[in-house]
Design an enzyme around this catalytic site. Structure first.
Site, PDB file in Angstrom:
ATOM      1  N   ASP A 187       0.882  -1.160   0.000  1.00  0.00           N
ATOM      2  CA  ASP A 187       0.000   0.000   0.000  1.00  0.00           C
ATOM      3  C   ASP A 187       0.921   1.212   0.000  1.00  0.00           C
ATOM      4  O   ASP A 187       1.979   1.178   0.619  1.00  0.00           O
ATOM      5  CB  ASP A 187      -0.882  -0.021   1.260  1.00  0.00           C
ATOM      6  CG  ASP A 187      -1.949   1.067   1.230  1.00  0.00           C
ATOM      7  OD1 ASP A 187      -2.494   1.334   0.138  1.00  0.00           O
ATOM      8  OD2 ASP A 187      -2.236   1.654   2.291  1.00  0.00           O
ATOM      9  N   GLU A 271      -1.455  -1.490  -5.748  1.00  0.00           N
ATOM     10  CA  GLU A 271      -2.767  -0.952  -6.059  1.00  0.00           C
ATOM     11  C   GLU A 271      -2.613   0.038  -7.205  1.00  0.00           C
ATOM     12  O   GLU A 271      -1.672   0.820  -7.229  1.00  0.00           O
ATOM     13  CB  GLU A 271      -3.331  -0.251  -4.831  1.00  0.00           C
ATOM     14  CG  GLU A 271      -4.816  -0.042  -4.939  1.00  0.00           C
ATOM     15  CD  GLU A 271      -5.424   0.333  -3.591  1.00  0.00           C
ATOM     16  OE1 GLU A 271      -6.643   0.259  -3.467  1.00  0.00           O
ATOM     17  OE2 GLU A 271      -4.671   0.709  -2.676  1.00  0.00           O
ATOM     18  N   ASP A 352      -3.339   0.812   7.297  1.00  0.00           N
ATOM     19  CA  ASP A 352      -2.516   0.689   6.096  1.00  0.00           C
ATOM     20  C   ASP A 352      -2.018  -0.736   5.884  1.00  0.00           C
ATOM     21  O   ASP A 352      -1.975  -1.231   4.769  1.00  0.00           O
ATOM     22  CB  ASP A 352      -1.334   1.653   6.167  1.00  0.00           C
ATOM     23  CG  ASP A 352      -1.801   3.109   6.217  1.00  0.00           C
ATOM     24  OD1 ASP A 352      -2.848   3.400   5.608  1.00  0.00           O
ATOM     25  OD2 ASP A 352      -1.128   3.925   6.864  1.00  0.00           O
TER      26      ASP A 352
END
Ligand SMILES: [Zn+2]
Length: 384
Positions: A187, A271, A352
């Site tokens: 992330d 992502e 996170d």
């Protein structure tokens, strides 16, 4: 895999070399600006588009006619500038870039040399890092890196804070790293640039805050100096120096992070950043550009291709933040201010790290054969 690899060396020119480089830079800038003006005029008045070959002919005529001083500089560098401008126009017409702009002497100056391949061994000695260029003689390059391969072109530049660099691209062969069994989800963020599904948090580049403060003060001082004054000029160099330091420390930091991910893992889930959507939000887009999140992704992707790693991109609509990585329950909402939360199943999540674990889950579940059940993903910080 054979690929182009860029190398950049700093060097410290002698006073004579500095004078010659000032001529080279000045003339290259003149050629660029003259060509841009000529092109723009030809297009606006006659609908004509000029290319390097025609401009080059005009330039030769000018050297014989009203501009004999143009011959003081290396002719090959002028042709390279015209070619650069061709590329700039191609990028503009393809919608990839803005209309080419005039160059000012206060920005980075550069000239490019084509190295004669028959004599390249004489021009460039990789061991002693000596680079011989026309009208300049030998430049002594400083950098601790060993260069593999033979460069075809060399770009010599001077940045706004007065540092000189020689950059070259070489064809090199890169061998894949030994395969690993690890898969990791990543992330990305602003406070921690990299957060992994294994619970690693990178923090932000070390000097970000200190430099931000320095920059603000330097810029405030700059705005109080009189336009066109010597003091203002000097302050501009100081501002440029801080910008350069920020850029360098950010680059080092991103390479550290991408190297670490590539070395330790076979599969890296990322992502998808919604680039266009994020750029519309100006504050957010500045923050993202500041941390170099696009640059990080670029580095991970090219290094993965070099070393035989796999990158999985997770759809940006996948609910990575709202899903519990332990049981798969999707929360109704997950406002940005929530940093830690507890799922009904009892799992305690760091926002996170949980998102990174979901990136890994969605990434591997998407590809056949590697899908795994919820709970198979380890949750190091989960407390039942
Ligand atoms: Zn749960």
């Amino acid at each position: 895999m054979v690929t182009q690899r860029a190398y950049r060396f700093r060097f410290y020119p002698t006073p004579t070399q500095q004078r010659q480089l000032a001529i080279e830079f000045g003339h290259a800038r003149f050629v660029w600006n003259w060509a841009l003006e000529t092109r723009t005029e030809a297009y606006q008045e006659h609908g004509e588009s000029l290319n390097t070959i025609r401009l080059s002919r005009k330039l030769t005529a000018m050297k014989k006619g009203e501009y004999p001083w143009l011959s003081e500089a290396t002719a090959g560098c002028h042709t390279q500038k015209l070619r650069d401008q061709d590329t700039a126009f191609r990028n503009f017409f393809a919608g990839r870039a803005r209309y080419p702009r005039f160059k000012s002497r206060h920005h980075t100056q550069s000239v490019r040399y084509q190295l004669d391949q028959r004599h390249v061994a004489k021009n460039f000695n990789a061991e002693s890092k000596l680079l011989k260029l026309p009208k300049l003689g030998a430049l002594k390059l400083k950098w601790s890196r060993k260069i593999n391969g033979i460069p075809k072109m060399v770009t010599v530049s001077k940045d706004p804070c007065g540092r000189y660099f020689a950059s070259m691209a070489c064809e090199v062969e890169i061998l894949p790293l030994p395969a690993k069994r690890n898969a990791v989800g990543v992330d990305v963020g602003i406070k921690d640039v990299v957060i992994t599904s294994e619970g690693y948090k990178s923090g932000a580049p070390k000097y970000t805050y200190r430099y931000a403060r320095q920059l603000k003060m330097a810029q405030r001082r700059l705005s109080s100096k009189k336009k066109g004054s010597q003091r203002r000029r000097r302050q501009q160099v100081r501002v440029a120096r801080i910008h350069a330091r920020i850029k360098d420390s950010r680059r080092d930091f991103l390479h550290q992070q991408s190297n670490r991910l590539i070395n330790e893992n076979q599969v890296i889930g990322l992502e998808d950043l919604n680039i266009k959507g994020m750029l519309r939000n100006r504050r957010l887009s500045k923050a993202i550009a500041d941390c170099g999140l696009y640059e990080l992704r670029r580095q991970i992707e090219y290094k993965a291709a070099w070393y035989g790693r796999d990158v999985l991109i997770v759809d940006r609509w996948a609910p990575t933040s709202k899903t519990c990585s332990a049981c798969g329950a999707v929360q109704e909402s997950m406002p940005l201010k929530v940093r830690d939360w507890v799922c009904e199943c009892g799992a305690v999540h760091d926002r996170d790290i949980n998102a990174a674990q979901n990136v890994l889950f969605f990434g591997t579940a998407g590809s056949a054969g590697t899908s795994k059940a919820r709970g198979a993903v380890k949750t190091p910080r989960a407390v039942a």
